[in-house]
Design an enzyme around this catalytic site. Structure first.
Site, mmCIF file in Angstrom:
data_model
loop_
_atom_site.group_PDB
_atom_site.id
_atom_site.type_symbol
_atom_site.label_atom_id
_atom_site.label_comp_id
_atom_site.label_asym_id
_atom_site.label_seq_id
_atom_site.Cartn_x
_atom_site.Cartn_y
_atom_site.Cartn_z
ATOM 1 N N LYS A 174 0.882 -1.175 0.000
ATOM 2 C CA LYS A 174 0.000 0.000 0.000
ATOM 3 C C LYS A 174 0.913 1.215 0.000
ATOM 4 O O LYS A 174 1.409 1.643 1.028
ATOM 5 C CB LYS A 174 -0.909 -0.003 1.225
ATOM 6 N N GLU A 250 8.823 1.887 11.564
ATOM 7 C CA GLU A 250 9.824 2.959 11.593
ATOM 8 C C GLU A 250 9.031 4.238 11.467
ATOM 9 O O GLU A 250 8.448 4.523 10.424
ATOM 10 C CB GLU A 250 10.825 2.783 10.447
ATOM 11 N N CYS A 284 13.239 11.160 7.622
ATOM 12 C CA CYS A 284 12.998 10.899 9.050
ATOM 13 C C CYS A 284 14.278 10.971 9.863
ATOM 14 O O CYS A 284 14.237 11.170 11.083
ATOM 15 C CB CYS A 284 12.341 9.537 9.224
ATOM 16 N N GLU A 383 7.869 16.975 15.230
ATOM 17 C CA GLU A 383 8.522 16.706 13.943
ATOM 18 C C GLU A 383 7.928 17.607 12.862
ATOM 19 O O GLU A 383 6.746 17.512 12.540
ATOM 20 C CB GLU A 383 8.345 15.239 13.558
#
Length: 479
Positions: A174, A250, A284, A383
């Protein structure tokens, strides 16, 4: 030309004009690249069933033969590397130079690495006082649900697909709804080189009440690997709980980058520019919280400001471009909102903070440096996932370790020093799954990769990937 993408299942494209669709846009121009059909629950059920059939065929193929087929897939992708790089740049807005030097080569290498590693795997054997021998058998798990992000679409997808299929699993992918193109091309490539039907399948859609949720909750999907936001990880974990399927996450990061006065300053600045602004800061692992020892704080700010202002932001297909467009208009507004609220909070923008004046269309944002931030303010704790860094001074090791660890995230940390004893002391105290000393983004695929705290669950890379994508059975024989 606008293409239409449906699902890819059992080695064929399945299209239906009756399905609801959404547009895939080029972040740099706003043009529509594709109309993408959103998979229904019935679609996902059908594709998972096909993947079960693919698993039965693929898992029976000897590992050496599987490895050879995966190498053939890598060869095919390499033969189309220019085309794939251009496709990735159109879909993400990143510079073509980056797609060519990082995304596509690393994607190809992922397949080669795990194809070879699968042939070297061993298991344990123990003899118990002449009474019995125990040995372990390793076998694939089944159907892997693989949910990939939009920032490094093919690279991070192949980081999942390669070990999954090398271990003998089939997979249902996906891709992120913002970047579906290269996932689809990967499925086409697998069919082209002769992987059995149903080994690599693709469904498109969103998360909640869409393809993502249907895949995660499906009783015949045996594991889920996700790279994405921490909030997404929490939702996936909740949906996976009903079937007790294994998960590997993750997730987000708010990574510290620590600069001691005894570092190699020129090398540090060169790497820090990259670790702050590469891929528009949409990585990231980027070092977004920078802590600089007081004696060189002003020197650092002046140097990083000059380097940031020299970065070329613009057309991703221009070879001179060093920063492209953010992934979407909504994401650009989100990044800008962080900067605006930081200023209201009393922070100072040293450079950047808005749209480059020469770029009137597309989701472009300037490399941005912020100082004078308050402890615990949003820009330091959340973030941003854009080309924005905060820079703070520190006086002692103890102080900077406390600041670096004062976060709910624990993905990566970077620090710069020429003091060997300090390097070991710091590495032992920083709460992060990946710690770089005097470097950044250097990856050996044999090593464990993953995050602590709310940055993830589990480790992948080398044997750690195969521990996730395989089951172990212990066999005990009485002598």
């Amino acid at each position: 030309m606008v293409i239409r993408l449906g699902s890819f299942e059992g080695g064929r494209e399945v299209l239906s004009e009756e399905r609801k669709s959404f547009s895939d846009l080029n972040p740099a121009t706003g043009e529509v690249l594709a109309e993408v059909e959103e998979a229904t629950k019935e679609d996902v059920d059908r594709v998972v069933k096909i993947a079960q059939g693919g698993f039965k065929r693929w898992s029976k193929i000897p590992v050496a033969q599987r490895s050879a087929l995966i190498h053939r897939l890598a060869d095919y992708l390499e033969s189309r590397s220019e085309e794939l790089a251009e496709m990735e740049t159109r879909d993400t807005g990143k510079p073509l130079t980056l797609s060519k030097s990082l995304d596509i080569p690393r994607s190809i290498f992922n397949f080669r690495f795990f194809a070879d590693y699968a042939k070297t795997l061993g298991t344990e054997a123990f003899q118990s006082d002449d009474q019995a021998i125990n040995y372990a058998l390793r076998r694939p798990v089944g159907v892997a649900g693989l949910i990939s992000p939009w920032n490094l679409p093919l690279l991070l997808l192949t980081w999942k697909v390669a070990p999954a299929i090398a271990a003998g699993n089939s997979c249902v992918i996906k891709p992120a709804e913002l970047t579906p193109l290269t996932a689809y091309e990967l499925a086409r490539a697998a069919q082209e080189v002769g992987l059995p039907e149903g080994v690599i399948n693709v469904v498109n859609g969103f998360g909640p009440q869409s393809a993502g949720e249907f895949l995660v909750a499906h009783p015949n999907v045996d594991l889920i690997s996700l790279t994405g936001e921490t909030s997404t990880g929490k939702a996936v974990m909740a949906n996976a709980a009903s079937t007790l399927k294994r998960v590997s996450f993750e997730l987000g990061g708010k990574n510290p980058l620590i600069v001691f006065a005894d570092c190699d300053f020129d090398e540090m600045i060169e790497t820090t520019v990259r670790s702050s602004f590469v891929n528009q800061g949409e990585v990231c692992l980027c070092g977004s919280r920078v802590y600089v020892e007081e004696p060189i704080f002003d020197k650092f700010v002046d140097a990083i400001k000059a380097r940031a202002e020299a970065l070329v932001v613009g057309d991703p297909f221009d070879p001179k471009t060093q920063m492209g467009a953010l992934i979407s208009k909504e994401h650009k507004e989100r990044v800008a909102g962080f900067v605006e609220r930081a200023v209201v909070d009393g922070a100072k923008v040293v450079t950047g903070g808005g749209t480059p004046r020469t770029l009137t269309k597309g989701n472009f944002f300037e490399p941005t440096i912020i100082v004078d931030v308050k402890s615990g303010c949003e820009i330091v704790t959340e973030e941003v996932f854009g080309p924005v860094i905060t820079v703070e001074p520190f006086r002692s090791e103890e102080e900077v370790i406390a600041k670096a660890n004062d976060t709910r995230y624990g993905l990566a940390a970077t620090f710069w020093t020429s003091n060997l004893r300090r390097a070991h002391r710091m590495a032992a105290q920083l709460e992060a799954g990946v710690i770089w000393i005097n470097t950044w983004f250097y990856r050996d695929l044999r090593t464990p990769f993953g995050g602590m705290k709310q940055s993830g669950i589990g480790r992948e890379g080398g044997v750690h990937s195969f521990e996730f994508y395989t089951e172990l059975s212990n066999v005990c024989i009485k002598l």
